[in-house]
Design a protein around this motif. Sequence first.
Motif, PDB file in Angstrom:
ATOM      1  N   ALA A 115       0.695  -1.277  -0.012  1.00 59.81           N
ATOM      2  CA  ALA A 115       0.086   0.025   0.126  1.00 59.81           C
ATOM      3  C   ALA A 115       0.936   1.267   0.018  1.00 59.81           C
ATOM      4  O   ALA A 115       0.371   2.317  -0.637  1.00 59.81           O
ATOM      5  CB  ALA A 115      -0.881  -0.182   1.321  1.00 59.81           C
ATOM      6  N   ALA A 116       1.853   1.279   0.743  1.00 60.64           N
ATOM      7  CA  ALA A 116       3.136   2.295   0.709  1.00 60.64           C
ATOM      8  C   ALA A 116       3.923   2.386  -0.534  1.00 60.64           C
ATOM      9  O   ALA A 116       4.718   3.343  -0.560  1.00 60.64           O
ATOM     10  CB  ALA A 116       3.593   2.281   1.867  1.00 60.64           C
ATOM     11  N   GLY A 117       3.563   1.250  -1.466  1.00 61.38           N
ATOM     12  CA  GLY A 117       4.584   1.458  -2.585  1.00 61.38           C
ATOM     13  C   GLY A 117       6.066   0.822  -2.402  1.00 61.38           C
ATOM     14  O   GLY A 117       6.907   1.199  -3.242  1.00 61.38           O
ATOM     15  N   VAL A 118       6.376   0.433  -1.256  1.00 62.72           N
ATOM     16  CA  VAL A 118       7.743  -0.354  -1.111  1.00 62.72           C
ATOM     17  C   VAL A 118       7.788  -1.501  -1.635  1.00 62.72           C
ATOM     18  O   VAL A 118       8.771  -2.045  -2.320  1.00 62.72           O
ATOM     19  CB  VAL A 118       7.611  -0.468   0.531  1.00 62.72           C
ATOM     20  N   LEU A 119       6.759  -2.381  -1.815  1.00 66.04           N
ATOM     21  CA  LEU A 119       6.619  -3.765  -2.611  1.00 66.04           C
ATOM     22  C   LEU A 119       5.659  -3.700  -3.355  1.00 66.04           C
ATOM     23  O   LEU A 119       4.489  -2.990  -3.541  1.00 66.04           O
ATOM     24  CB  LEU A 119       6.322  -4.764  -1.466  1.00 66.04           C
ATOM     25  N   ARG A 120       5.869  -4.453  -4.466  1.00 65.17           N
ATOM     26  CA  ARG A 120       5.059  -4.409  -5.811  1.00 65.17           C
ATOM     27  C   ARG A 120       3.496  -4.997  -5.285  1.00 65.17           C
ATOM     28  O   ARG A 120       3.337  -5.916  -4.621  1.00 65.17           O
ATOM     29  CB  ARG A 120       5.440  -5.711  -6.602  1.00 65.17           C
ATOM     30  N   ALA A 121       2.462  -4.235  -5.804  1.00 67.33           N
ATOM     31  CA  ALA A 121       1.230  -4.350  -5.409  1.00 67.33           C
ATOM     32  C   ALA A 121       0.552  -5.634  -6.198  1.00 67.33           C
ATOM     33  O   ALA A 121      -0.593  -5.870  -5.862  1.00 67.33           O
ATOM     34  CB  ALA A 121       0.468  -2.969  -5.340  1.00 67.33           C
ATOM     35  N   ASP A 122       1.096  -5.855  -7.477  1.00 70.33           N
ATOM     36  CA  ASP A 122       0.747  -6.813  -8.221  1.00 70.33           C
ATOM     37  C   ASP A 122       0.926  -8.411  -7.809  1.00 70.33           C
ATOM     38  O   ASP A 122       0.446  -9.489  -8.204  1.00 70.33           O
ATOM     39  CB  ASP A 122       1.012  -6.889  -9.677  1.00 70.33           C
ATOM     40  N   LEU A 160      18.423  -9.065   0.772  1.00 73.65           N
ATOM     41  CA  LEU A 160      17.606  -7.893   0.621  1.00 73.65           C
ATOM     42  C   LEU A 160      17.560  -7.582  -0.673  1.00 73.65           C
ATOM     43  O   LEU A 160      16.089  -7.212  -0.924  1.00 73.65           O
ATOM     44  CB  LEU A 160      18.093  -7.028   1.812  1.00 73.65           C
ATOM     45  N   SER A 161      18.411  -7.385  -1.387  1.00 72.48           N
ATOM     46  CA  SER A 161      18.355  -7.031  -2.936  1.00 72.48           C
ATOM     47  C   SER A 161      17.473  -7.772  -3.688  1.00 72.48           C
ATOM     48  O   SER A 161      16.627  -7.376  -4.502  1.00 72.48           O
ATOM     49  CB  SER A 161      19.887  -6.524  -3.486  1.00 72.48           C
ATOM     50  N   THR A 162      17.736  -9.087  -3.656  1.00 70.44           N
ATOM     51  CA  THR A 162      17.009 -10.192  -4.394  1.00 70.44           C
ATOM     52  C   THR A 162      15.596 -10.090  -3.792  1.00 70.44           C
ATOM     53  O   THR A 162      14.498  -9.906  -4.776  1.00 70.44           O
ATOM     54  CB  THR A 162      17.445 -11.639  -4.101  1.00 70.44           C
ATOM     55  N   PHE A 163      15.056  -9.783  -2.447  1.00 72.04           N
ATOM     56  CA  PHE A 163      14.078  -9.781  -2.012  1.00 72.04           C
ATOM     57  C   PHE A 163      13.323  -8.685  -2.704  1.00 72.04           C
ATOM     58  O   PHE A 163      12.100  -8.698  -3.190  1.00 72.04           O
ATOM     59  CB  PHE A 163      13.922  -9.668  -0.305  1.00 72.04           C
ATOM     60  N   LEU A 164      13.655  -7.537  -2.503  1.00 70.07           N
ATOM     61  CA  LEU A 164      13.258  -6.092  -2.802  1.00 70.07           C
ATOM     62  C   LEU A 164      12.996  -5.817  -4.648  1.00 70.07           C
ATOM     63  O   LEU A 164      12.281  -5.341  -5.035  1.00 70.07           O
ATOM     64  CB  LEU A 164      13.865  -4.931  -2.334  1.00 70.07           C
ATOM     65  N   THR A 165      14.173  -6.366  -5.283  1.00 69.66           N
ATOM     66  CA  THR A 165      14.036  -6.264  -6.806  1.00 69.66           C
ATOM     67  C   THR A 165      14.280  -7.390  -7.565  1.00 69.66           C
ATOM     68  O   THR A 165      14.233  -7.227  -8.856  1.00 69.66           O
ATOM     69  CB  THR A 165      15.233  -5.205  -7.023  1.00 69.66           C
ATOM     70  N   GLY A 166      14.471  -8.513  -6.958  1.00 72.51           N
ATOM     71  CA  GLY A 166      14.586  -9.455  -7.870  1.00 72.51           C
ATOM     72  C   GLY A 166      15.757  -9.782  -8.392  1.00 72.51           C
ATOM     73  O   GLY A 166      16.898  -9.249  -8.229  1.00 72.51           O
TER      74      GLY A 166
END
Length: 185
Positions: free
Chosen positions: A133-140, A176-182
């Motif tokens: 909801a805050a735009g930190v993680l993908r909403a899809d 962390l980078s893999t989790f947040l940006t794949g």
Amino acid sequence: MATRDDVLAAAQRHLNVDARASMADLAGAAGISRATLHRHFATREDLLHELGTRSLDRWAASLVAADAPGAAASGDAVRIRACLDDLVARYLADSDDFGFALTDPYLLSAPDLVERSDALVEREVALYVAAQAAGVLRADLPPRWISHALYGLLVAARDALLGGDLPRRDLDALVLSTFLTGAQR
């Protein structure tokens, strides 16, 4: 003489290296006889159950220490991102101690441990919903998928360490980078 906590600590260290270790192996790792180990824990399942409980205690403590509920309730993207950074680092530190618990068949099937694990997942998923909801993680992405993906990264980190593929010092940033940006470019 080895205390119950000494035995648990030795078993935990040994199980992280050899998750299929027998009671004889675990007794040897603790520097005690198998009979002494059985005085502390009647069965391997009893020992695993205690370690599983401790693992869940650490998971719960990590959620509290990172202030996952407060960050989720805040809706603040910066606070949520800081919480996710902290939480991933805590989970990796926890998996240093309890890595075997991530995939142990007994721990993944004991009804009381599964029930408690499910409740912790719900607390974690609430953070992911807030992060979306805050735009930190993908909403899809389904929030539960995000939880499974992080869990999978923790298993991969454990396996990379056991296989000697990566040094421990690199894992926090990699996970962390893999989790947040794949793995995108």
